[in-house]
Design a protein around this motif. Sequence first.
Motif, PDB file in Angstrom:
ATOM      1  N   ILE A  10      37.553   4.115  30.069  1.00 16.59           N
ATOM      2  CA  ILE A  10      36.950   2.921  30.180  1.00 16.59           C
ATOM      3  C   ILE A  10      36.129   2.861  31.404  1.00 16.59           C
ATOM      4  CG2 ILE A  10      37.392   0.384  30.206  1.00 16.59           C
ATOM      5  CD1 ILE A  10      39.651   0.733  28.415  1.00 16.59           C
ATOM      6  N   LEU A  11      36.780   3.074  32.313  1.00 14.80           N
ATOM      7  CA  LEU A  11      36.211   3.295  33.725  1.00 14.80           C
ATOM      8  C   LEU A  11      34.888   4.142  33.731  1.00 14.80           C
ATOM      9  CD1 LEU A  11      39.591   3.442  36.000  1.00 14.80           C
ATOM     10  CD2 LEU A  11      38.011   1.473  35.815  1.00 14.80           C
ATOM     11  N   ALA A  12      34.990   5.358  33.096  1.00 20.55           N
ATOM     12  CA  ALA A  12      34.005   6.078  33.316  1.00 20.55           C
ATOM     13  C   ALA A  12      32.817   5.320  32.634  1.00 20.55           C
ATOM     14  CB  ALA A  12      34.310   7.354  32.566  1.00 20.55           C
ATOM     15  N   GLY A  13      32.991   4.677  31.422  1.00 16.33           N
ATOM     16  CA  GLY A  13      32.124   3.904  30.733  1.00 16.33           C
ATOM     17  C   GLY A  13      31.260   2.910  31.739  1.00 16.33           C
ATOM     18  N   ILE A  14      32.341   2.034  32.144  1.00 15.12           N
ATOM     19  CA  ILE A  14      31.899   1.099  33.236  1.00 15.12           C
ATOM     20  C   ILE A  14      30.876   1.789  34.323  1.00 15.12           C
ATOM     21  CG2 ILE A  14      32.435  -0.633  35.097  1.00 15.12           C
ATOM     22  CD1 ILE A  14      34.759  -1.121  33.273  1.00 15.12           C
ATOM     23  N   ILE A  15      31.106   2.883  34.969  1.00 21.51           N
ATOM     24  CA  ILE A  15      30.346   3.438  35.951  1.00 21.51           C
ATOM     25  C   ILE A  15      29.156   3.933  35.073  1.00 21.51           C
ATOM     26  CG2 ILE A  15      30.084   5.673  37.486  1.00 21.51           C
ATOM     27  CD1 ILE A  15      33.282   5.440  37.646  1.00 21.51           C
ATOM     28  N   VAL A  16      28.946   4.538  34.061  1.00 21.77           N
ATOM     29  CA  VAL A  16      27.753   4.700  33.450  1.00 21.77           C
ATOM     30  C   VAL A  16      26.875   3.734  33.296  1.00 21.77           C
ATOM     31  CG1 VAL A  16      26.699   5.705  31.114  1.00 21.77           C
ATOM     32  CG2 VAL A  16      28.657   6.828  32.311  1.00 21.77           C
ATOM     33  N   MET A  17      27.478   2.449  32.926  1.00 22.18           N
ATOM     34  CA  MET A  17      26.967   1.116  32.368  1.00 22.18           C
ATOM     35  C   MET A  17      26.301   0.836  33.907  1.00 22.18           C
ATOM     36  SD  MET A  17      26.246   0.555  29.463  1.00 22.18           S
ATOM     37  CE  MET A  17      26.696   1.868  28.596  1.00 22.18           C
ATOM     38  N   LEU A  18      27.104   0.823  34.873  1.00 20.97           N
ATOM     39  CA  LEU A  18      26.495   0.291  36.378  1.00 20.97           C
ATOM     40  C   LEU A  18      25.091   1.072  36.666  1.00 20.97           C
ATOM     41  CD1 LEU A  18      29.766  -0.509  38.149  1.00 20.97           C
ATOM     42  CD2 LEU A  18      28.203  -2.063  37.550  1.00 20.97           C
ATOM     43  N   LEU A  19      25.426   2.450  36.554  1.00 17.96           N
ATOM     44  CA  LEU A  19      24.273   3.384  36.746  1.00 17.96           C
ATOM     45  C   LEU A  19      22.954   3.015  35.994  1.00 17.96           C
ATOM     46  CD1 LEU A  19      25.977   6.853  37.345  1.00 17.96           C
ATOM     47  CD2 LEU A  19      24.965   5.278  39.043  1.00 17.96           C
ATOM     48  N   LEU A  20      23.216   2.681  34.547  1.00 17.94           N
ATOM     49  CA  LEU A  20      21.983   2.552  33.734  1.00 17.94           C
ATOM     50  C   LEU A  20      21.328   0.924  34.111  1.00 17.94           C
ATOM     51  CD1 LEU A  20      23.428   3.475  30.146  1.00 17.94           C
ATOM     52  CD2 LEU A  20      21.754   4.499  31.471  1.00 17.94           C
ATOM     53  N   PHE A  49      21.495  -0.334  37.109  1.00 19.59           N
ATOM     54  CA  PHE A  49      20.586  -0.202  38.228  1.00 19.59           C
ATOM     55  C   PHE A  49      19.239   0.614  38.073  1.00 19.59           C
ATOM     56  CE2 PHE A  49      19.397   2.514  42.134  1.00 19.59           C
ATOM     57  CZ  PHE A  49      19.285   1.409  42.871  1.00 19.59           C
ATOM     58  N   GLY A  50      19.409   1.814  37.176  1.00 25.70           N
ATOM     59  CA  GLY A  50      18.046   2.317  36.696  1.00 25.70           C
ATOM     60  C   GLY A  50      17.258   1.475  35.997  1.00 25.70           C
ATOM     61  N   THR A  51      17.749   0.717  34.984  1.00 26.42           N
ATOM     62  CA  THR A  51      16.835  -0.427  34.299  1.00 26.42           C
ATOM     63  C   THR A  51      16.190  -1.229  35.418  1.00 26.42           C
ATOM     64  OG1 THR A  51      18.094  -0.205  32.317  1.00 26.42           O
ATOM     65  CG2 THR A  51      16.893  -2.156  32.496  1.00 26.42           C
ATOM     66  N   TRP A  55      13.430  -5.140  31.880  1.00 28.67           N
ATOM     67  CA  TRP A  55      14.382  -6.160  31.668  1.00 28.67           C
ATOM     68  C   TRP A  55      14.770  -6.353  30.258  1.00 28.67           C
ATOM     69  CZ3 TRP A  55      15.358  -6.207  36.349  1.00 28.67           C
ATOM     70  CH2 TRP A  55      14.356  -6.314  37.483  1.00 28.67           C
ATOM     71  N   GLU A  56      13.897  -6.001  29.417  1.00 27.15           N
ATOM     72  CA  GLU A  56      14.687  -6.000  27.996  1.00 27.15           C
ATOM     73  C   GLU A  56      15.832  -5.335  27.669  1.00 27.15           C
ATOM     74  OE1 GLU A  56      11.278  -4.863  28.636  1.00 27.15           O
ATOM     75  OE2 GLU A  56      10.403  -6.764  28.522  1.00 27.15           O
ATOM     76  N   ALA A  57      15.893  -4.137  28.236  1.00 29.01           N
ATOM     77  CA  ALA A  57      16.845  -3.094  27.895  1.00 29.01           C
ATOM     78  C   ALA A  57      18.469  -3.797  28.696  1.00 29.01           C
ATOM     79  CB  ALA A  57      16.728  -1.981  28.425  1.00 29.01           C
ATOM     80  N   LEU A  58      18.270  -4.768  29.676  1.00 30.57           N
ATOM     81  CA  LEU A  58      19.324  -5.103  30.502  1.00 30.57           C
ATOM     82  C   LEU A  58      20.354  -5.941  29.863  1.00 30.57           C
ATOM     83  CD1 LEU A  58      19.963  -4.805  33.490  1.00 30.57           C
ATOM     84  CD2 LEU A  58      18.716  -6.936  33.862  1.00 30.57           C
ATOM     85  N   PRO A  59      20.047  -6.882  28.781  1.00 27.06           N
ATOM     86  CA  PRO A  59      21.149  -7.571  28.121  1.00 27.06           C
ATOM     87  C   PRO A  59      22.043  -6.859  27.188  1.00 27.06           C
ATOM     88  CG  PRO A  59      18.967  -8.665  27.781  1.00 27.06           C
ATOM     89  CD  PRO A  59      18.813  -7.394  28.512  1.00 27.06           C
ATOM     90  N   SER A  60      21.642  -5.575  26.609  1.00 31.08           N
ATOM     91  CA  SER A  60      22.312  -4.674  26.001  1.00 31.08           C
ATOM     92  C   SER A  60      23.285  -4.082  26.742  1.00 31.08           C
ATOM     93  CB  SER A  60      21.514  -3.766  25.122  1.00 31.08           C
ATOM     94  OG  SER A  60      22.123  -2.563  24.620  1.00 31.08           O
ATOM     95  N   GLN A  61      22.722  -3.373  28.045  1.00 35.75           N
ATOM     96  CA  GLN A  61      23.798  -2.753  28.987  1.00 35.75           C
ATOM     97  C   GLN A  61      24.638  -3.730  29.591  1.00 35.75           C
ATOM     98  OE1 GLN A  61      20.544  -1.574  31.731  1.00 35.75           O
ATOM     99  NE2 GLN A  61      20.123   0.385  30.318  1.00 35.75           N
ATOM    100  N   ILE A  62      24.348  -5.022  29.799  1.00 32.02           N
ATOM    101  CA  ILE A  62      25.423  -5.962  30.321  1.00 32.02           C
ATOM    102  C   ILE A  62      26.488  -6.165  29.158  1.00 32.02           C
ATOM    103  CG2 ILE A  62      25.570  -8.222  31.032  1.00 32.02           C
ATOM    104  CD1 ILE A  62      22.926  -7.895  32.516  1.00 32.02           C
TER     105      ILE A  62
END
Length: 131
Positions: free
Chosen positions: A77-87, A89-91, A97-104
């Motif tokens: 779960i922690l690794a997944g959260i880190i991946v999402m934070l990186l995604l 940031f990259g987004t 902005w269209e990809a941001l809601p899915s990542q959040i």
Amino acid sequence: MTDLCYLLLRLVAGVSLFGHGLVRLPKLAGFSQWMTSTFAKSMLPQSLVMPFSYMLPVAEFMIGLLLILGLFSNKSILAGIIVMLLLIFGTCMIENWEALPSQIIHALVLIMLLQFIASNNISLDKLLRKY
């Protein structure tokens, strides 16, 4: 009922991440090429984007598989959260902005899983701790 709801939420996150990684792994070079070209005009150097583009599908696949199995759940779960934070940031760096809601949403589901980890009773983690 709480354990079942937790399992279902863990499976939702796990299957999504697993699926993202699974479809990208067979076309890893093409995915990397797409990602590096997408970030070509961003502030991020290609020397960071390219290695990340190769690691992302592997991370998604492995984190998703571990979540599906309920194995090493806390770390997954922690690794997944880190991946999402990186995604996320990259987004933001490419203003997609269209990809941001899915990542959040993915990040929020993972944060909820972490918050209620005590309900992770239908998992390999729990089974392995019994013996």
